[in-house]
Design a protein around this motif. Structure first.
Motif, short mmCIF file in Angstrom:
data_model
loop_
_atom_site.label_atom_id
_atom_site.label_comp_id
_atom_site.label_asym_id
_atom_site.label_seq_id
_atom_site.Cartn_x
_atom_site.Cartn_y
_atom_site.Cartn_z
N ILE A 1 37.12 12.18 69.35
CA ILE A 1 38.26 12.78 69.34
C ILE A 1 39.79 11.36 69.60
N ILE A 2 39.68 10.80 68.72
CA ILE A 2 40.89 10.33 68.56
C ILE A 2 42.33 10.80 68.81
N SER A 3 43.53 10.65 68.69
CA SER A 3 44.74 10.94 68.56
C SER A 3 45.85 9.93 69.13
N GLY A 4 47.13 9.87 68.32
CA GLY A 4 48.29 9.37 68.91
C GLY A 4 49.58 10.66 69.18
N TYR A 5 48.46 11.81 69.74
CA TYR A 5 49.60 12.76 70.28
C TYR A 5 49.21 13.55 71.94
N ASP A 6 49.60 13.03 72.57
CA ASP A 6 49.12 13.31 74.30
C ASP A 6 49.92 15.13 74.60
N ASP A 7 49.29 15.44 73.69
CA ASP A 7 49.37 16.89 73.39
C ASP A 7 48.27 18.17 74.07
N PHE A 8 48.84 19.32 75.06
CA PHE A 8 47.59 19.10 75.63
C PHE A 8 47.10 20.48 74.71
N GLU A 9 47.49 21.53 74.18
CA GLU A 9 47.09 22.20 72.64
C GLU A 9 46.44 21.57 71.69
N TYR A 10 46.65 20.16 71.61
CA TYR A 10 45.23 19.51 70.58
C TYR A 10 44.06 19.59 71.78
N ALA A 11 44.55 19.50 73.15
CA ALA A 11 43.09 19.28 73.86
C ALA A 11 42.62 20.38 73.99
N ARG A 12 43.34 21.19 74.61
CA ARG A 12 42.39 22.59 74.25
C ARG A 12 41.59 23.28 73.35
N GLN A 13 41.90 22.13 71.78
CA GLN A 13 41.37 23.32 70.70
C GLN A 13 39.77 22.55 71.02
N ALA A 14 39.96 20.83 71.29
CA ALA A 14 39.23 19.80 70.85
C ALA A 14 37.86 20.77 71.96
N ILE A 15 38.41 21.02 73.49
CA ILE A 15 37.80 21.33 74.21
C ILE A 15 37.00 23.02 74.28
N SER A 16 37.23 23.81 73.63
CA SER A 16 36.54 24.68 72.87
C SER A 16 36.03 24.41 71.93
N GLY B 1 33.98 22.20 71.29
CA GLY B 1 32.76 21.30 72.22
C GLY B 1 32.77 19.82 72.04
N VAL B 2 33.88 19.34 71.93
CA VAL B 2 33.99 18.14 71.71
C VAL B 2 33.64 16.99 72.70
N ASP B 3 33.14 15.75 72.05
CA ASP B 3 32.20 15.50 73.87
C ASP B 3 33.37 14.31 74.54
N GLN B 4 34.52 14.26 73.84
CA GLN B 4 35.46 12.91 74.54
C GLN B 4 36.48 13.10 73.61
N TYR B 5 37.80 12.76 74.16
CA TYR B 5 39.15 12.91 73.77
C TYR B 5 40.23 11.34 74.40
N LEU B 6 40.41 10.95 72.86
CA LEU B 6 41.04 9.54 73.45
C LEU B 6 42.60 9.59 73.13
N LEU B 7 43.40 8.70 73.43
CA LEU B 7 44.72 8.28 72.85
C LEU B 7 44.67 7.34 72.07
N LYS B 8 45.40 7.35 71.01
CA LYS B 8 45.95 5.89 70.68
C LYS B 8 46.89 4.94 71.08
N PRO B 9 46.22 3.62 71.23
CA PRO B 9 46.21 2.29 71.02
C PRO B 9 44.65 3.35 71.89
N ILE B 10 43.49 2.47 70.94
CA ILE B 10 42.21 2.46 71.74
C ILE B 10 42.06 1.22 72.29
#
Length: 541
Positions: A81-96, A98-107
């Protein structure tokens, strides 16, 4: 090459990633793209990529919703998952999810390539493990597993509740979920359990072809029943049972035609049942049907319909002159003494007497039957080098001759004499069996480090059939051929790991494994730790 799919609503980012990342250099090929999750999902279902890269914020369906659906349908697919939002809630949902990687923009290109390289190693490792696990299961199932037979014996004896059947099956990795079940027996060349069978290349190929077929399909649960017989539990939808039974018969017929056209083959199939709890009754029926291969040697497919039709027992005819003389041929009794197992005798006696019941009203005929089995047994014992006195001394049924007897008396008489002959036969062959098994074990112990070692090779060396060696080996050693060889190799590997500085790959080659990765997998599977951990003291006998 691994396939990657990109879901990103910003066309500039999507095109930049698509066109500037050197996918091929890192073992990937760009499989497809979409501007939102809704458009991406059907393409992903069609293309089945190995890796999904998705933006978290997209119209119509966002990246989290897409990832959740993909994870549910394709659990082995890797998700970035790539995102421009450094938001803990998004990361928490992604982990739940089972996303393998979480990258912030700009990539950065380097960050993405690092992640892709890491995922590539992970995917290849998981695939190798699945491949090794499949190979391990194939090797474990290539020959009879003693625990499966014990489980099957308990099921057909009615010793397990339905819940216990499912629980025990799960431990043995047997899937019994189905609408309908039945049991089949089929013969394995040759039909002669009284002595060791000489090795033959066609016989080995026939056996291997039959086992390969039945082990291949999940609708069949295969296990050896005795030296000459395999049992198959057929399971599936009710509407498919006839097809599964027909396919079972055709497989045995075609493989015998290909490898042993001069030999008789037999398949007995019971009537289907929709309950696991009624498998004992199904087994009882198929055991009785199986006995008819001695009574009706020209009938290859033994079912309730075919046996009823051929024996003609449904008409109630009581006239002696209507009896088929072939049913009382002493050769039938000789064949039973020569090849039947002790477990088969009661069913054979029941069915044999049942097959001639229209003539049992004649006292001379009943006396003829008793004398026939007595004289045949006398000749058979003599062929084993056993004298008449020794052969018949333990029997208490011989005084029935000359008396008025019932069908039950005849069954008891036949069972007692036939069981005695089977006992004598097995005693006569046991010393030969022990000698051959000793030779086989000695050969294995001297050659287990050779990668080419196989059951067929050992069977050729001691000049007995692979079928006979496999059955006797598991019965006498308490482990299958493969389990025994694997145990020897693991013991030798542990010794080398303890006493030498050989690398894991060198140890693998030294104990008979060409693939060091498979050796490491198998070592961990059987010993509970990796070769490196074992050498470091992680586990010691």
């Amino acid at each position: 090459m691994l396939r990657v799919f990109l879901a990103e609503d910003e066309s500039i980012i999507r095109e930049t990633l698509r066109d500037t990342v050197p996918w091929g250099q890192y073992g990937y090929t760009f499989a497809g793209e979409a501007g939102d999750g809704e458009m991406a999902l059907p393409l992903i279902r069609q293309l089945k990529p190995d890796v999904l890269i998705t933006d978290i914020r997209m119209p119509f369906m966002d990246g989290l919703a897409l990832s959740e659906l993909v994870r549910r349908e394709f659990p082995e697919m890797k998700i970035i998952i790539i995102s421009g939002y450094d938001d803990f809630e998004y990361a928490r949902q992604a982990i739940s999810i089972g996303v393998d990687q979480y990258l912030l923009k700009p990539i950065t290109k380097k960050a993405l390539l690092d992640v892709l390289e890491e995922l590539k190693k992970k995917i290849e490792g998981e695939r190798a493990n699945r491949s090794y696990l499949a190979q391990f299961h194939r090797e474990a199932e290539e020959y009879e597993q003693y625990t499966r037979r014990v489980f099957f014996e308990r099921v057909v004896a009615g010793q397990l509740s339905v819940q216990e059947i499912y629980e025990s099956a799960a431990k043995l990795d047997i899937d019994l979920r189905a609408q309908c079940y039945t049991i089949a027996f089929f013969s394995v060349l040759p039909e002669a359990s009284g002595s060791a069978e000489v090795y033959s290349e066609p016989g080995a190929r026939l056996r291997d072809a039959l086992l390969e077929h039945f082990l291949k399909y999940p609708e069949y649960v295969l296990l050896r029943w005795n030296l000459t017989t395999y049992a198959v539990l057929l399971k599936g939808e009710t509407a498919r049972m006839e097809e599964l039974a027909r396919r079972c018969v055709e497989t045995v017929r075609s493989q015998y035609a290909a490898y042993a056209p001069e030999q008789n083959w037999y398949v007995a199939i019971g009537r289907p049942t929709q309950r696991l709890s009624t498998l004992p009754a199904c087994f009882e029926e198929v055991s009785r049907l199986w006995a008819y291969r001695h009574i009706l040697p020209q009938q290859h497919v033994l079912t309730a319909d075919s046996v009823s039709f051929l024996t003609g027992t449904g008409g109630g005819n009581s006239q002696l002159d209507r009896l088929d003389a072939g049913k009382v041929d002493p050769a039938i009794l000789w064949g039973v003494m020569q090849s039947a197992s002790a477990q088969e005798i009661p069913s054979f006696a029941d069915e044999y007497i049942h097959s001639v019941e229209e003539a049992l009203g004649s006292k001379p005929f009943c006396q003829y039957l008793m004398l026939s089995v007595r004289f045949t047994a006398d000749r058979f014992a003599a062929s084993l080098g056993v004298g008449r006195q020794e052969a018949f001394a333990p029997l208490t049924c011989l005084d029935l001759v000359g008396r008025n007897v019932t069908a039950a008396d005849l069954k008891s008489y036949f069972s007692a004499i036939l069981l005695r002959m089977v006992e004598l036969r097995d005693q006569a062959s046991s010393s030969q069996c022990r000698s051959l098994l000793k030779q086989a074990v000695a050969y294995i112990d001297g050659h287990f480090t050779e990668e080419s070692l196989s059951l067929n090779q050992v069977a050729r060396e001691v000049n007995i059939s692979a079928n006979y060696l496999s059955a006797v080996f598991s019965q006498e050693i308490g482990a299958t051929f493969t389990e025994y060889v694997t145990g020897k190799r693991m013991d030798r590997a542990k010794e080398l790991l303890r006493t030498t500085d050989k690398r894991s790959g060198e140890v693998a080659a030294a104990v008979g494994y060409k693939d060091p990765h498979y050796f490491s997998f198998l070592f961990k599977k059987t010993q509970g730790c990796t070769p490196r951990d074992y050498r470091g003291g992680g586990k010691r006998p």
